[in-house]
Design an enzyme around this catalytic site. Sequence first.
Site, PDB file in Angstrom:
ATOM      1  N   GLY A  13      -9.298 -19.739 -26.094  1.00 59.37           N
ATOM      2  CA  GLY A  13      -9.951 -18.750 -25.223  1.00 59.37           C
ATOM      3  C   GLY A  13     -10.791 -19.406 -24.133  1.00 59.37           C
ATOM      4  O   GLY A  13     -10.958 -20.629 -24.101  1.00 59.37           O
ATOM      5  N   SER A  42      -0.967 -18.254 -30.875  1.00 57.69           N
ATOM      6  CA  SER A  42      -1.129 -19.631 -30.356  1.00 57.69           C
ATOM      7  C   SER A  42      -0.736 -20.724 -31.343  1.00 57.69           C
ATOM      8  O   SER A  42      -0.865 -21.910 -31.028  1.00 57.69           O
ATOM      9  CB  SER A  42      -2.592 -19.857 -29.968  1.00 57.69           C
ATOM     10  OG  SER A  42      -3.020 -18.886 -29.080  1.00 57.69           O
ATOM     11  N   CYS A 130     -24.673 -14.341 -23.206  1.00 51.27           N
ATOM     12  CA  CYS A 130     -24.741 -15.285 -22.062  1.00 51.27           C
ATOM     13  C   CYS A 130     -25.876 -14.967 -21.087  1.00 51.27           C
ATOM     14  O   CYS A 130     -26.610 -15.866 -20.661  1.00 51.27           O
ATOM     15  CB  CYS A 130     -23.395 -15.290 -21.333  1.00 51.27           C
ATOM     16  SG  CYS A 130     -22.696 -13.656 -21.074  1.00 51.27           S
ATOM     17  N   GLN A 157     -22.812 -10.415 -13.171  1.00 49.94           N
ATOM     18  CA  GLN A 157     -22.085 -11.187 -14.175  1.00 49.94           C
ATOM     19  C   GLN A 157     -20.623 -11.412 -13.793  1.00 49.94           C
ATOM     20  O   GLN A 157     -19.905 -10.478 -13.435  1.00 49.94           O
ATOM     21  CB  GLN A 157     -22.193 -10.501 -15.536  1.00 49.94           C
ATOM     22  CG  GLN A 157     -23.637 -10.413 -16.021  1.00 49.94           C
ATOM     23  CD  GLN A 157     -23.803  -9.807 -17.398  1.00 49.94           C
ATOM     24  OE1 GLN A 157     -24.742  -9.052 -17.608  1.00 49.94           O
ATOM     25  NE2 GLN A 157     -22.929 -10.110 -18.341  1.00 49.94           N
ATOM     26  N   SER A 160     -15.477 -14.103 -16.026  1.00 47.11           N
ATOM     27  CA  SER A 160     -15.164 -14.956 -17.179  1.00 47.11           C
ATOM     28  C   SER A 160     -15.980 -14.556 -18.408  1.00 47.11           C
ATOM     29  O   SER A 160     -15.618 -14.914 -19.529  1.00 47.11           O
ATOM     30  CB  SER A 160     -15.384 -16.437 -16.845  1.00 47.11           C
ATOM     31  OG  SER A 160     -16.689 -16.633 -16.359  1.00 47.11           O
ATOM     32  N   GLY A 161     -17.051 -13.789 -18.197  1.00 47.40           N
ATOM     33  CA  GLY A 161     -17.820 -13.258 -19.328  1.00 47.40           C
ATOM     34  C   GLY A 161     -16.969 -12.321 -20.173  1.00 47.40           C
ATOM     35  O   GLY A 161     -17.280 -12.049 -21.329  1.00 47.40           O
ATOM     36  N   ARG A 238     -21.038  -6.100 -13.423  1.00 50.01           N
ATOM     37  CA  ARG A 238     -19.906  -7.045 -13.315  1.00 50.01           C
ATOM     38  C   ARG A 238     -19.578  -7.231 -11.835  1.00 50.01           C
ATOM     39  O   ARG A 238     -19.486  -6.245 -11.091  1.00 50.01           O
ATOM     40  CB  ARG A 238     -18.698  -6.469 -14.061  1.00 50.01           C
ATOM     41  CG  ARG A 238     -17.529  -7.429 -14.145  1.00 50.01           C
ATOM     42  CD  ARG A 238     -17.763  -8.555 -15.123  1.00 50.01           C
ATOM     43  NE  ARG A 238     -17.780  -8.111 -16.511  1.00 50.01           N
ATOM     44  CZ  ARG A 238     -18.219  -8.862 -17.518  1.00 50.01           C
ATOM     45  NH1 ARG A 238     -18.706 -10.069 -17.308  1.00 50.01           N
ATOM     46  NH2 ARG A 238     -18.202  -8.406 -18.757  1.00 50.01           N
ATOM     47  N   HIS A 245     -23.217 -16.535 -14.036  1.00 47.36           N
ATOM     48  CA  HIS A 245     -23.942 -15.272 -13.926  1.00 47.36           C
ATOM     49  C   HIS A 245     -25.199 -15.518 -13.079  1.00 47.36           C
ATOM     50  O   HIS A 245     -25.837 -16.572 -13.200  1.00 47.36           O
ATOM     51  CB  HIS A 245     -24.401 -14.780 -15.300  1.00 47.36           C
ATOM     52  CG  HIS A 245     -23.286 -14.322 -16.201  1.00 47.36           C
ATOM     53  ND1 HIS A 245     -21.975 -14.180 -15.802  1.00 47.36           N
ATOM     54  CD2 HIS A 245     -23.318 -13.945 -17.512  1.00 47.36           C
ATOM     55  CE1 HIS A 245     -21.240 -13.744 -16.820  1.00 47.36           C
ATOM     56  NE2 HIS A 245     -22.031 -13.601 -17.871  1.00 47.36           N
ATOM     57  N   ASN A 319     -21.984 -19.221 -17.053  1.00 51.72           N
ATOM     58  CA  ASN A 319     -21.990 -18.414 -18.281  1.00 51.72           C
ATOM     59  C   ASN A 319     -21.110 -18.994 -19.375  1.00 51.72           C
ATOM     60  O   ASN A 319     -21.353 -18.770 -20.553  1.00 51.72           O
ATOM     61  CB  ASN A 319     -21.542 -16.977 -17.982  1.00 51.72           C
ATOM     62  CG  ASN A 319     -20.184 -16.920 -17.316  1.00 51.72           C
ATOM     63  OD1 ASN A 319     -20.009 -17.409 -16.201  1.00 51.72           O
ATOM     64  ND2 ASN A 319     -19.212 -16.341 -17.987  1.00 51.72           N
TER      65      ASN A 319
HETATM   66  P1  A2P Z   1      -5.286 -16.427 -29.064  1.00 52.87           P
HETATM   67  O1  A2P Z   1      -5.264 -17.160 -27.755  1.00 52.87           O
HETATM   68  O2  A2P Z   1      -4.310 -16.997 -30.050  1.00 52.87           O
HETATM   69  O3  A2P Z   1      -5.195 -14.935 -28.922  1.00 52.87           O
HETATM   70  P2  A2P Z   1     -10.911 -14.891 -24.873  1.00 52.87           P
HETATM   71  O4  A2P Z   1     -12.362 -14.569 -25.137  1.00 52.87           O
HETATM   72  O5  A2P Z   1     -10.722 -15.794 -23.696  1.00 52.87           O
HETATM   73  O6  A2P Z   1     -10.082 -13.647 -24.821  1.00 52.87           O
HETATM   74  O7  A2P Z   1     -10.410 -15.732 -26.155  1.00 52.87           O
HETATM   75  C1  A2P Z   1     -10.422 -15.222 -27.472  1.00 52.87           C
HETATM   76  C2  A2P Z   1     -10.067 -16.328 -28.449  1.00 52.87           C
HETATM   77  O8  A2P Z   1     -10.112 -15.763 -29.766  1.00 52.87           O
HETATM   78  C3  A2P Z   1      -8.683 -16.910 -28.264  1.00 52.87           C
HETATM   79  O9  A2P Z   1      -8.677 -18.268 -28.601  1.00 52.87           O
HETATM   80  C4  A2P Z   1      -7.876 -16.100 -29.272  1.00 52.87           C
HETATM   81  O10 A2P Z   1      -6.714 -16.751 -29.724  1.00 52.87           O
HETATM   82  C5  A2P Z   1      -8.862 -16.021 -30.413  1.00 52.87           C
HETATM   83  N1  A2P Z   1      -8.531 -14.965 -31.352  1.00 52.87           N
HETATM   84  C6  A2P Z   1      -8.347 -13.656 -31.084  1.00 52.87           C
HETATM   85  N2  A2P Z   1      -8.007 -12.984 -32.213  1.00 52.87           N
HETATM   86  C7  A2P Z   1      -7.974 -13.908 -33.214  1.00 52.87           C
HETATM   87  C8  A2P Z   1      -7.705 -13.858 -34.624  1.00 52.87           C
HETATM   88  N3  A2P Z   1      -7.393 -12.726 -35.230  1.00 52.87           N
HETATM   89  N4  A2P Z   1      -7.768 -15.012 -35.330  1.00 52.87           N
HETATM   90  C9  A2P Z   1      -8.082 -16.172 -34.723  1.00 52.87           C
HETATM   91  N5  A2P Z   1      -8.365 -16.284 -33.398  1.00 52.87           N
HETATM   92  C10 A2P Z   1      -8.304 -15.172 -32.657  1.00 52.87           C
END
Ligand code: A2P
Length: 341
Positions: A13, A42, A130, A157, A160-161, A238, A245, A319
């Site tokens: 993420g 992922s 943040c 903000q 990216s937040g 936003r 931010h 942030n």
């Molecule tokens: P994934 O990329 O596999 O969905 P962001 O805040 O940028 O949206 O990122 C959220 C992060 O949380 C990502 O790395 C996402 O992985 C991870 N994530 C979301 N749901 C789950 C889950 N159920 N188990 C583990 N990681 C998760």
Amino acid sequence: MKKYKIAVVGATGAVGIEMIKMLESRRNFSVESIKFFASQRSVGKKLIYNGKEIVVELLREDSGKGIDIALFSAGATVSEKFAPFFTADNCFVVDNSSAWRMDKDVPLVVPEVNAYELKKDRKLIANPNCSTIQMVVALKPLHDFAKIKRVIVSTYQSVSGAGQNGINELSEQVKAWAIEGQQPIVANKFQYQIAFNLIPQIDVFTENGYTKEEMKMTNETKKIMGDCSIEVSATCVRVPVFRSHSESIWIETERPLSPSKAKELLSATDGIQLLDEPENKKYPMPLFAENMQTTYIGRIRSDISTKNNALTFWVVSDNLLKGAALNAVQIAETLIKNKLV
Ligand code: A2P
């Protein structure tokens, strides 16, 4: 020297990626091993850590076994479910979500402000919101000197937040706008089009007319500063900025606090850099704060609308760094420095 086994949960993420970069670049403790966890989406993806490919694993209930410190940034639902399994396995969890922040047994920590809250037996630690982090970094030295009674803050903000989807949405809308008439502007992540717009709503509205984001700033500030008497009224907006931010902050203090004294106090504070030379057009801006580990403060002036002790200023910070990944890594560094892990 002791080496530590680290995990990043939500490693793919927007914040997770920055956590990895902070762990690579700061090098304030030795990493024996590192694991990256994310969702099923992922699994098998390769991320680079110190030039080495690390394969992303599926987050499971037993993923915390053998880990010393896990940095979580995968949202509140994931934290609520998985953080307790990690701590039961004797792993420290620094959680970037809002899941545990107001739990009375969970310290909510900004190391410059309340590192003393970190304890050996408090395995779950919350990383604050943040906007709150960069605000309390600025408030702390002023509060210690003049006692802050009241804060009125308006935030600007960045997208990216809202995570990687927020970044993608602004980018796609700008592209769609540039290829005029060829692509429709689509809003999914935010309530309305964010490109060339401002949205005065972050998170959902609560019964008192403030949003949850705004109430986080009120409640988290009291908890981090350890002073329930500080009153905070926030308006969170936003803006179409990718990173950093910005905040317009007004404070009323019990004791007098001149702009020059405030400048002296803020310049002497770790993590803060004053950028306050209006005559040379020097003031903090989000583009300049991007990728920086510093909280920038400028436009410091006395409030001309009141005879009370009141000061107003402008604070900008990345942030994804001080507002999230950097603060989480600093918490891990403090745990290690204080020999709690
Ligand atoms: P994934 O990329 O596999 O969905 P962001 O805040 O940028 O949206 O990122 C959220 C992060 O949380 C990502 O790395 C996402 O992985 C991870 N994530 C979301 N749901 C789950 C889950 N159920 N188990 C583990 N990681 C998760």
